[in-house]
Design an enzyme around this catalytic site. Structure first.
Site, PDB file in Angstrom:
ATOM      1  N   THR A   1       0.818  -1.218   0.000  1.00 18.27           N
ATOM      2  CA  THR A   1       0.000   0.000   0.000  1.00 18.27           C
ATOM      3  C   THR A   1       0.853   1.271   0.000  1.00 18.27           C
ATOM      4  OG1 THR A   1      -0.043  -0.136   2.399  1.00 18.27           O
ATOM      5  CG2 THR A   1      -1.950  -1.060   1.240  1.00 18.27           C
TER       6      THR A   1
ATOM      7  N   ARG B   1      -3.892  -2.662   9.534  1.00 18.98           N
ATOM      8  CA  ARG B   1      -4.743  -1.525   9.159  1.00 18.98           C
ATOM      9  C   ARG B   1      -5.295  -1.665   7.756  1.00 18.98           C
ATOM     10  NH1 ARG B   1      -0.285   0.765  11.615  1.00 18.98           N
ATOM     11  NH2 ARG B   1       0.821   0.869   9.635  1.00 18.98           N
ATOM     12  N   SER B   2      -4.511  -2.278   6.866  1.00 15.42           N
ATOM     13  CA  SER B   2      -4.898  -2.339   5.450  1.00 15.42           C
ATOM     14  C   SER B   2      -5.551  -3.664   5.064  1.00 15.42           C
ATOM     15  CB  SER B   2      -3.656  -2.131   4.573  1.00 15.42           C
ATOM     16  OG  SER B   2      -3.056  -0.901   4.873  1.00 15.42           O
TER      17      SER B   2
ATOM     18  N   ARG C   1      21.649  -4.262   4.371  1.00 16.01           N
ATOM     19  CA  ARG C   1      22.516  -3.834   3.254  1.00 16.01           C
ATOM     20  C   ARG C   1      23.998  -4.044   3.519  1.00 16.01           C
ATOM     21  NH1 ARG C   1      19.483   1.772   2.458  1.00 16.01           N
ATOM     22  NH2 ARG C   1      17.620   1.039   1.387  1.00 16.01           N
TER      23      ARG C   1
ATOM     24  N   CYS D   1      18.235   4.928  -1.975  1.00 14.16           N
ATOM     25  CA  CYS D   1      17.822   5.573  -3.229  1.00 14.16           C
ATOM     26  C   CYS D   1      18.869   6.552  -3.772  1.00 14.16           C
ATOM     27  CB  CYS D   1      16.478   6.263  -3.041  1.00 14.16           C
ATOM     28  SG  CYS D   1      16.259   7.090  -1.472  1.00 14.16           S
TER      29      CYS D   1
ATOM     30  N   GLY E   1      11.283  10.541  -0.592  1.00 15.72           N
ATOM     31  CA  GLY E   1      12.223   9.554  -0.073  1.00 15.72           C
ATOM     32  C   GLY E   1      11.799   9.069   1.303  1.00 15.72           C
TER      33      GLY E   1
ATOM     34  N   ARG F   1      17.673  17.666   2.225  1.00 22.19           N
ATOM     35  CA  ARG F   1      16.271  17.422   1.847  1.00 22.19           C
ATOM     36  C   ARG F   1      15.710  18.697   1.209  1.00 22.19           C
ATOM     37  NH1 ARG F   1      14.191  12.426   1.756  1.00 22.19           N
ATOM     38  NH2 ARG F   1      14.794  12.031   3.905  1.00 22.19           N
TER      39      ARG F   1
ATOM     40  N   HIS G   1      15.556  12.483  -6.762  1.00 20.29           N
ATOM     41  CA  HIS G   1      16.744  12.865  -5.992  1.00 20.29           C
ATOM     42  C   HIS G   1      17.825  13.366  -6.955  1.00 20.29           C
ATOM     43  CE1 HIS G   1      14.999  11.188  -2.512  1.00 20.29           C
ATOM     44  NE2 HIS G   1      15.776  10.154  -2.285  1.00 20.29           N
TER      45      HIS G   1
HETATM   46  P1  A2P Z   1      -0.056   0.173   5.772  1.00 19.64           P
HETATM   47  O1  A2P Z   1      -0.566   0.990   4.607  1.00 19.64           O
HETATM   48  O2  A2P Z   1      -0.969  -0.942   6.148  1.00 19.64           O
HETATM   49  O3  A2P Z   1       0.392   1.009   6.948  1.00 19.64           O
HETATM   50  P2  A2P Z   1       5.355   4.275   2.935  1.00 19.64           P
HETATM   51  O4  A2P Z   1       6.828   3.996   2.764  1.00 19.64           O
HETATM   52  O5  A2P Z   1       4.740   4.893   1.742  1.00 19.64           O
HETATM   53  O6  A2P Z   1       5.051   5.001   4.198  1.00 19.64           O
HETATM   54  O7  A2P Z   1       4.648   2.820   3.075  1.00 19.64           O
HETATM   55  C1  A2P Z   1       4.960   1.948   4.132  1.00 19.64           C
HETATM   56  C2  A2P Z   1       4.391   0.561   3.813  1.00 19.64           C
HETATM   57  O8  A2P Z   1       4.757  -0.296   4.904  1.00 19.64           O
HETATM   58  C3  A2P Z   1       2.888   0.527   3.722  1.00 19.64           C
HETATM   59  O9  A2P Z   1       2.469  -0.415   2.769  1.00 19.64           O
HETATM   60  C4  A2P Z   1       2.509   0.071   5.123  1.00 19.64           C
HETATM   61  O10 A2P Z   1       1.260  -0.587   5.208  1.00 19.64           O
HETATM   62  C5  A2P Z   1       3.581  -0.915   5.411  1.00 19.64           C
HETATM   63  N1  A2P Z   1       3.689  -1.137   6.864  1.00 19.64           N
HETATM   64  C6  A2P Z   1       3.882  -0.232   7.828  1.00 19.64           C
HETATM   65  N2  A2P Z   1       3.885  -0.809   9.060  1.00 19.64           N
HETATM   66  C7  A2P Z   1       3.664  -2.130   8.846  1.00 19.64           C
HETATM   67  C8  A2P Z   1       3.534  -3.269   9.690  1.00 19.64           C
HETATM   68  N3  A2P Z   1       3.631  -3.166  11.025  1.00 19.64           N
HETATM   69  N4  A2P Z   1       3.313  -4.472   9.109  1.00 19.64           N
HETATM   70  C9  A2P Z   1       3.205  -4.586   7.781  1.00 19.64           C
HETATM   71  N5  A2P Z   1       3.304  -3.549   6.920  1.00 19.64           N
HETATM   72  C10 A2P Z   1       3.536  -2.335   7.443  1.00 19.64           C
END
Ligand code: A2P
Length: 352
Positions: free
Chosen positions: A11, A40-41, A100, A130, A161, A248, A255
């Site tokens: 997501t 959450r998703s 890394r 990146c 970023g 930044r 970038h």
């Molecule tokens: P979610 O949308 O459910 O929070 P970005 O780098 O754009 O902030 O995205 C971070 C990504 O990492 C999102 O897809 C987010 O999902 C996921 N993420 C963040 N915390 C967790 C977690 N505890 N477990 C799984 N995925 C996570």
């Protein structure tokens, strides 16, 4: 052979690009990708080809039957789930900084050191930072031609970023401040105090922050150390002398890096252009508009949504015949993250 692919962080800003690239590049997928994110998703539906795929919460069984797992959910999630995925038999392509610098984890830029991806005793391949990634695409053909000895690199890094949160913070602050140009002109501190900050230590809208990541005792940031250590590892130059500064800027995506690159032999602009011509993943955008030459140099907006890294402002150094100056720009979400991760996944899928 078709591969079952899971995307952790599906997501997010990078995850969205990973999904698009898997489709548009015709990745040899076994069925639909498994889209993973946080609780959450879970249940949310994301577009995939003509339909949708439901997002699942990552969990202990999420990687069963998966051949390749592309991780882009931050270092904490990578530390928590990479070994689980590898144990389940998946090759993990990890976009975080978690592994890394691990000697048993290759750090791969697809155009630079693809052969390194094959030696992965932990079942994990790391995708570089990146900024490092963008610089490496330009530095590698020059290193091959002239022998790189040192780099002074200053980055101009996009808010994107820092993920979707970084982009949202820039846009929200900009929307708030754009209607008050007098305050921006006469009382910057008050303008800054009027906006919410979260992803960045100070206001990013209408500002420039000489700060990406967190500082250490030597007064460099972790982002700057990534540029140093990852460049050395990718180019296999442990003694490469580097002077990094990461900045930044209020840009959504793209970038830029101003780099003074020094070599073991004197370098002239024509030879540099010849070495860069046809380099994989690199476009030369270099014209200064004098004598009828077209004005052309890379910009973040010019790089946003573009796969290739752009290089321009190619100049011999004024003080040192062994050095040249270049301005390199790349889309941090694409070559800087999602594209290289998908390219690594393609390398793995193409193995016997
Ligand atoms: P979610 O949308 O459910 O929070 P970005 O780098 O754009 O902030 O995205 C971070 C990504 O990492 C999102 O897809 C987010 O999902 C996921 N993420 C963040 N915390 C967790 C977690 N505890 N477990 C799984 N995925 C996570």
């Amino acid at each position: 052979m078709a591969a079952k692919v899971a995307v952790l962080g599906a997501t997010g800003a990078v995850g969205r690009e990973v999904r698009r690239l898997l489709d548009e590049r015709g990745f040899p997928l076994d069925g639909e990708p498994i889209l993973l994110a946080s609780e959450r998703s879970a249940g949310k539906r994301l577009p995939w080809k003509d339909g949708e795929v439901e997002v699942r919460a990552v969990g202990p069984d999420a990687f069963d039957g998966v051949d390749i797992a592309i991780f882009s959910a931050g270092g904490g999630r990578s530390r928590e789930w990479a070994a689980v995925a590898a144990e389940a038999g998946a090759v993990v392509v990890d976009n975080s900084s978690a592994f890394r610098m691990d000697d048993e984890v290759p750090l791969v830029v697809a155009e630079v050191n693809p052969e390194a991806a094959r030696r992965r005793p932990k079942g994990i391949i790391a995708n570089p930072n990146c900024t490092t990634m963008v610089l490496m695409v330009a530095a590698k053909p020059l290193h091959d031609a002239f022998g790189l000895t040192a780099a002074v690199a200053t980055s101009y890094q996009a808010a994107g970023g820092a993920g979707m949160g970084g982009i949202t913070e820039l846009i929200d602050q900009t929307a708030k401040l754009v209607n008050d140009p007098d305050r921006l002109r006469t009382d910057g501190a008050a303008a800054e105090a009027s906006v919410d900050t979260g992803n960045f230590s100070k206001a990013i809208a209408f500002n420039v922050l000489a700060h990406c990541g967190s500082f250490d005792d030597e007064r460099y940031t972790d982002e700057e150390w990534k540029l140093v250590n990852e460049s050395r590892k990718i180019l296999d130059l442990p003694a490469l002398r580097m002077s990094p500064t990461c900045v930044r800027v209020p840009v959504v995506v793209g970038h830029g890096i101003q780099a003074r690159l020094s070599f073991s032999q004197p370098v002239e602009r024509d030879a540099v252009l010849a070495a860069l011509e046809g380099a994989p993943g690199l476009q030369i955008v270099d014209g200064v508009g004098t004598g009828g030459e077209p004005l052309a140099y890379p910009t973040p907006l010019g790089s946003a949504g573009i796969d290739d890294v752009l290089i321009g402002r190619i100049r011999e150094d004024l003080g040192d015949p062994y050095s040249i100056n270049v301005w390199v720009v790349g889309d941090n979400l694409l070559k800087g993250a999602a594209l290289n991760a998908v390219q690594i996944a393609e390398l793995v899928a193409a193995e016997d």
